[in-house]
Scaffold this active site. Sequence first.
Site, PDB file in Angstrom:
ATOM      1  N   VAL A  41       0.918  -1.064  -0.348  1.00 10.95           N
ATOM      2  CA  VAL A  41      -0.083   0.314  -0.046  1.00 10.95           C
ATOM      3  C   VAL A  41       0.924   0.894   0.274  1.00 10.95           C
ATOM      4  O   VAL A  41       1.706   1.432   1.268  1.00 10.95           O
ATOM      5  CB  VAL A  41      -0.972  -0.001   1.551  1.00 10.95           C
ATOM      6  N   ILE A  42       0.754   1.901  -0.886  1.00  6.82           N
ATOM      7  CA  ILE A  42       1.335   3.229  -1.351  1.00  6.82           C
ATOM      8  C   ILE A  42       0.756   4.487  -1.131  1.00  6.82           C
ATOM      9  O   ILE A  42       0.175   4.570  -1.366  1.00  6.82           O
ATOM     10  CB  ILE A  42       2.412   2.957  -2.706  1.00  6.82           C
TER      11      ILE A  42
ATOM     12  N   HIS B 117      -7.084   7.559   1.108  1.00  6.12           N
ATOM     13  CA  HIS B 117      -7.319   5.606   0.341  1.00  6.12           C
ATOM     14  C   HIS B 117      -6.059   5.383   1.472  1.00  6.12           C
ATOM     15  O   HIS B 117      -6.704   4.044   1.766  1.00  6.12           O
ATOM     16  CB  HIS B 117      -7.485   5.893  -0.832  1.00  6.12           C
TER      17      HIS B 117
ATOM     18  N   PHE C  70       1.975 -10.644   8.745  1.00  6.80           N
ATOM     19  CA  PHE C  70       1.990  -9.611   8.277  1.00  6.80           C
ATOM     20  C   PHE C  70       2.917  -9.066   6.996  1.00  6.80           C
ATOM     21  O   PHE C  70       3.582  -8.507   7.604  1.00  6.80           O
ATOM     22  CB  PHE C  70       1.856  -8.333   8.992  1.00  6.80           C
TER      23      PHE C  70
END
EC number: 2.5.1.78
Length: 154
Positions: free
Chosen positions: A82-83, A89, A114
């Site tokens: 996730v960038i 968002h 994770f």
Amino acid sequence: MNIIEGSFEAKGKKFAIVVSRFNHFIVDSLLDGAVDALKRHGNVNDEDITIVRVPGAYELPLAAKKIAKKGEADAIIAIGAVIRGGTPHFDFVAGESNKGLAQVCLESEIPVSFGVITTDSIEQAIERAGTKAGNKGAEAALGALEMVNVLAQI
């Protein structure tokens, strides 16, 4: 005094890797690192590794929960990237993915490792996918290997 510690040996144990397709150019390196760690450090065979691809990091917890309910995996490794962009968002996806995976782990009592990287830039993601900062997919797999052995001793 009794000390319980895990090892990496996991021959015959089953591992599921739930992988986000989003940011695949980063995630594919994380997946390669995880598979390599399972095989090299855990002595895990190909037939004992199941890879499940989902659209994005937000979908990882649901797939992990379904796998846990089936009871066919000794551990689950969640992998994604996730960038951060210009909107909130990032915060929603990263937070809910983390929270959901932790919930699956605690409710199922199956290790859910994770391996979702959360970064501010593509450069940071590349560093965490096998260059300067190691491979976070491999690190997640090592955590899963160790937890399988720790839980077996408790």
